[in-house]
Scaffold this motif. Structure first.
Motif, PDB file in Angstrom:
ATOM      1  N   MET A 199     -21.522  14.965  10.502  1.00 56.79           N
ATOM      2  CA  MET A 199     -21.125  16.439  11.033  1.00 56.79           C
ATOM      3  C   MET A 199     -19.802  16.188  11.596  1.00 56.79           C
ATOM      4  SD  MET A 199     -23.145  18.837  10.011  1.00 56.79           S
ATOM      5  CE  MET A 199     -22.733  20.132  10.745  1.00 56.79           C
ATOM      6  N   GLN A 200     -19.050  15.081  11.723  1.00 58.39           N
ATOM      7  CA  GLN A 200     -17.746  14.739  12.215  1.00 58.39           C
ATOM      8  C   GLN A 200     -16.721  14.805  11.197  1.00 58.39           C
ATOM      9  OE1 GLN A 200     -17.388  15.342  15.428  1.00 58.39           O
ATOM     10  NE2 GLN A 200     -19.053  14.526  16.336  1.00 58.39           N
ATOM     11  N   ASP A 201     -17.319  14.842   9.849  1.00 59.69           N
ATOM     12  CA  ASP A 201     -16.034  14.632   8.904  1.00 59.69           C
ATOM     13  C   ASP A 201     -16.134  15.924   8.072  1.00 59.69           C
ATOM     14  OD1 ASP A 201     -14.365  13.517   7.132  1.00 59.69           O
ATOM     15  OD2 ASP A 201     -15.913  11.682   6.614  1.00 59.69           O
ATOM     16  N   LEU A 202     -15.130  16.303   7.030  1.00 67.41           N
ATOM     17  CA  LEU A 202     -14.845  17.621   6.501  1.00 67.41           C
ATOM     18  C   LEU A 202     -15.982  17.713   5.494  1.00 67.41           C
ATOM     19  CD1 LEU A 202     -11.058  17.167   5.382  1.00 67.41           C
ATOM     20  CD2 LEU A 202     -12.104  18.739   7.229  1.00 67.41           C
ATOM     21  N   LYS A 203     -16.418  19.008   5.374  1.00 68.43           N
ATOM     22  CA  LYS A 203     -17.518  19.689   4.355  1.00 68.43           C
ATOM     23  C   LYS A 203     -17.293  18.925   3.056  1.00 68.43           C
ATOM     24  CE  LYS A 203     -17.075  23.563   3.133  1.00 68.43           C
ATOM     25  NZ  LYS A 203     -16.911  25.234   3.047  1.00 68.43           N
ATOM     26  N   LYS A 205     -15.687  16.446   2.063  1.00 62.39           N
ATOM     27  CA  LYS A 205     -15.934  14.753   1.987  1.00 62.39           C
ATOM     28  C   LYS A 205     -17.413  14.696   1.862  1.00 62.39           C
ATOM     29  CE  LYS A 205     -11.521  13.115   3.936  1.00 62.39           C
ATOM     30  NZ  LYS A 205     -11.101  11.970   5.062  1.00 62.39           N
ATOM     31  N   ASN A 206     -18.245  15.338   2.565  1.00 66.48           N
ATOM     32  CA  ASN A 206     -19.689  15.235   2.704  1.00 66.48           C
ATOM     33  C   ASN A 206     -20.168  15.621   1.294  1.00 66.48           C
ATOM     34  OD1 ASN A 206     -20.639  14.248   5.463  1.00 66.48           O
ATOM     35  ND2 ASN A 206     -19.675  16.056   6.079  1.00 66.48           N
ATOM     36  N   PHE A 207     -19.742  16.666   0.882  1.00 66.88           N
ATOM     37  CA  PHE A 207     -20.084  16.752  -0.554  1.00 66.88           C
ATOM     38  C   PHE A 207     -20.067  15.655  -1.478  1.00 66.88           C
ATOM     39  CE2 PHE A 207     -19.089  18.174  -4.648  1.00 66.88           C
ATOM     40  CZ  PHE A 207     -20.358  18.811  -5.188  1.00 66.88           C
ATOM     41  N   PHE A 208     -18.831  15.013  -1.451  1.00 66.88           N
ATOM     42  CA  PHE A 208     -18.835  13.802  -2.398  1.00 66.88           C
ATOM     43  C   PHE A 208     -19.738  12.810  -1.901  1.00 66.88           C
ATOM     44  CE2 PHE A 208     -14.405  15.952  -3.041  1.00 66.88           C
ATOM     45  CZ  PHE A 208     -14.682  16.347  -4.168  1.00 66.88           C
ATOM     46  N   SER A 209     -19.921  12.593  -0.915  1.00 64.68           N
ATOM     47  CA  SER A 209     -21.014  11.689  -0.251  1.00 64.68           C
ATOM     48  C   SER A 209     -22.329  12.055  -0.826  1.00 64.68           C
ATOM     49  CB  SER A 209     -21.057  11.719   1.329  1.00 64.68           C
ATOM     50  OG  SER A 209     -19.986  11.089   1.751  1.00 64.68           O
ATOM     51  N   MET A 210     -22.580  13.270  -0.992  1.00 62.14           N
ATOM     52  CA  MET A 210     -24.100  13.899  -1.576  1.00 62.14           C
ATOM     53  C   MET A 210     -23.844  13.630  -2.943  1.00 62.14           C
ATOM     54  SD  MET A 210     -24.728  17.406   0.404  1.00 62.14           S
ATOM     55  CE  MET A 210     -26.237  17.556  -0.122  1.00 62.14           C
ATOM     56  N   VAL A 211     -22.756  13.620  -3.602  1.00 62.92           N
ATOM     57  CA  VAL A 211     -22.746  13.403  -5.298  1.00 62.92           C
ATOM     58  C   VAL A 211     -23.038  12.054  -5.510  1.00 62.92           C
ATOM     59  CG1 VAL A 211     -21.194  13.145  -6.919  1.00 62.92           C
ATOM     60  CG2 VAL A 211     -21.219  15.342  -5.692  1.00 62.92           C
ATOM     61  N   LEU A 212     -22.532  11.108  -4.726  1.00 65.74           N
ATOM     62  CA  LEU A 212     -22.790   9.598  -4.893  1.00 65.74           C
ATOM     63  C   LEU A 212     -24.247   9.349  -4.333  1.00 65.74           C
ATOM     64  CD1 LEU A 212     -19.611   7.915  -3.207  1.00 65.74           C
ATOM     65  CD2 LEU A 212     -19.998   8.291  -5.487  1.00 65.74           C
ATOM     66  N   ALA A 213     -24.777   9.903  -3.468  1.00 64.07           N
ATOM     67  CA  ALA A 213     -25.969   9.525  -3.328  1.00 64.07           C
ATOM     68  C   ALA A 213     -27.009  10.149  -4.313  1.00 64.07           C
ATOM     69  CB  ALA A 213     -26.772  10.282  -2.018  1.00 64.07           C
ATOM     70  N   PRO A 343      -4.839  16.546   0.441  1.00 64.28           N
ATOM     71  CA  PRO A 343      -4.068  15.577  -0.547  1.00 64.28           C
ATOM     72  C   PRO A 343      -5.403  14.283  -0.719  1.00 64.28           C
ATOM     73  CG  PRO A 343      -2.545  16.055   0.910  1.00 64.28           C
ATOM     74  CD  PRO A 343      -3.662  16.745   1.180  1.00 64.28           C
ATOM     75  N   GLN A 344      -5.818  13.993   0.245  1.00 60.06           N
ATOM     76  CA  GLN A 344      -6.815  12.885   0.238  1.00 60.06           C
ATOM     77  C   GLN A 344      -7.920  13.250  -0.379  1.00 60.06           C
ATOM     78  OE1 GLN A 344      -9.232  11.070   3.951  1.00 60.06           O
ATOM     79  NE2 GLN A 344      -7.593   9.449   3.434  1.00 60.06           N
ATOM     80  N   VAL A 345      -8.365  14.246  -0.013  1.00 57.26           N
ATOM     81  CA  VAL A 345      -9.717  15.152  -0.607  1.00 57.26           C
ATOM     82  C   VAL A 345      -9.513  15.184  -2.085  1.00 57.26           C
ATOM     83  CG1 VAL A 345     -11.123  17.218  -0.779  1.00 57.26           C
ATOM     84  CG2 VAL A 345     -10.269  16.266   1.549  1.00 57.26           C
TER      85      VAL A 345
END
Length: 354
Positions: A199-203, A205-213, A343-345
């Protein structure tokens, strides 16, 4: 109450995508979808025997946590239990001093640590990993791998050989000043049983983490990563009579993530709490070390608003604190941060979708 493992609560603010392709990929893999639920649904599960925990929390034993009564290990432990957490764990930065102070075998307290390993050969940037359920001698061995070997795959082998629970923290957060190797993240994610929704990171970025999971059939856990004592404001629900059973169910995807507020609001509250703690920070004890934000410019500002100035210039002190709180509550710092990271996202999106 019977719950489906494919159930998913749609929340546009929490799971919006940056591309239609990502969204389609996310929804196709509904057999392993991680569930986001609100507090009313979580209450139903808890009444039916589910457990909850916040598996990423920092105490004053972390260098970047302001020293105050709210963030001391003992008080955080009591707060977590009072707020209904079934298991409490502290994951301070590369230290287990909280357990040295509280005890290594305490009911409802599970050992934890956030390891920062700079593996430039295999990964190319610093990786943060939460490890759980280890003893003091095992921590010493992990510390040696992190500091001397600097080999993330050797560390992962150690976890597996010693049956130590572990989680890939905020995969797409990168240490300031480092040039991240984004291509290495999906490969590394394959080797973890659980990936964090932080919850300290961007939404995005968390979405992409969910995709990997979902792609690699990994468990996922939401955490506060709180540095201000806001333990349990989000939590992961799973069944289990012990922390190990609870974590194993998360690994298998038999879990839910309770999130009641959007990330920008969570971060704004965290920052507001941080400002208040900074302006009222106590003197740190010798075993805790000196406080640091990790950014030299910010450290200078913190030193300027030390407690001495509260006594010498109370009006200026109070006015400065009020202005700082208003600034962070406005959401402007988060907006500026989000813009700077776009840009990083975009680069992360291209790697994840490739």
């Amino acid at each position: 109450m019977k719950t489906s493992e494919t159930e998913f609560t749609k929340n546009e603010d929490l799971t919006s995508t940056t591309s239609d392709r990502s969204n389609r990929m996310f929804r196709k893999q509904d057999n392993t979808i991680q569930k986001i639920i609100a507090s009313d649904r979580a209450t139903e599960l808890l009444e039916n025997g589910w457990c909850k925990a916040d598996m990423h929390v920092h105490t004053t034993c972390s260098y970047d946590v302001p020293a105050c009564k709210f963030t001391k290990p003992e008080n955080l432990f009591k707060k977590g239990l009072a707020d209904g957490l079934d298991f409490v764990t502290f994951t301070d930065h590369d230290t287990v001093k909280a357990y040295d102070r509280m005890g290594w075998n305490r009911d409802k307290l599970s050992t934890g640590v956030e390891l920062s390993i700079s593996d430039m050969q295999n990964v190319g940037h610093t990786v943060h990993i939460n490890a759980f359920e280890f003893d003091k001698s095992q921590y010493s061995e992990m510390e040696t791998i992190v500091q001397k070997k600097q080999d993330v795959y050797m560390l992962l082998d150690y976890f597996r050989d010693n049956d130590i629970l572990h989680m890939y923290n905020h995969p797409f957060w990168f240490k300031p000043g480092e040039k991240p190797n984004i291509m290495a993240v999906p490969e590394l994610a394959k080797h973890f049983p659980v990936i964090e929704y932080n919850m300290q990171d961007l939404k995005q970025k968390n979405f992409f983490s969910m995709v990997l999971a979902q792609r690699y059939r990994k468990g996922m856990a939401v955490t506060t990563d709180s540095h201000t004592g806001r333990i349990g404001r989000v939590h992961t629900l799973a069944k289990g009579d012990t922390f190990r059973e609870y974590f194993k169910n998360i690994e298998k995807g038999r879990s839910y993530m309770m999130i009641d507020e959007p990330i920008w609001k969570h971060i704004s509250h965290e920052m507001n709490a941080w400002v208040e703690l900074i302006f009222n920070m106590e003197k740190r004890m010798p075993h805790e070390g000196d406080y640091s934000t990790g950014v030299e410019v910010f450290d200078r500002v913190v030193n300027l608003v030390g407690r001495e100035n509260r006594v010498k210039h109370p009006h200026i002190y109070n006015m400065t604190m009020h202005l700082a709180q208003q600034f962070f509550v406005s959401g402007l710092p988060f907006l500026l941060y989000r813009i700077s990271k776009q840009p990083q996202v975009s680069r992360i999106g291209r790697v994840v979708n490739s």
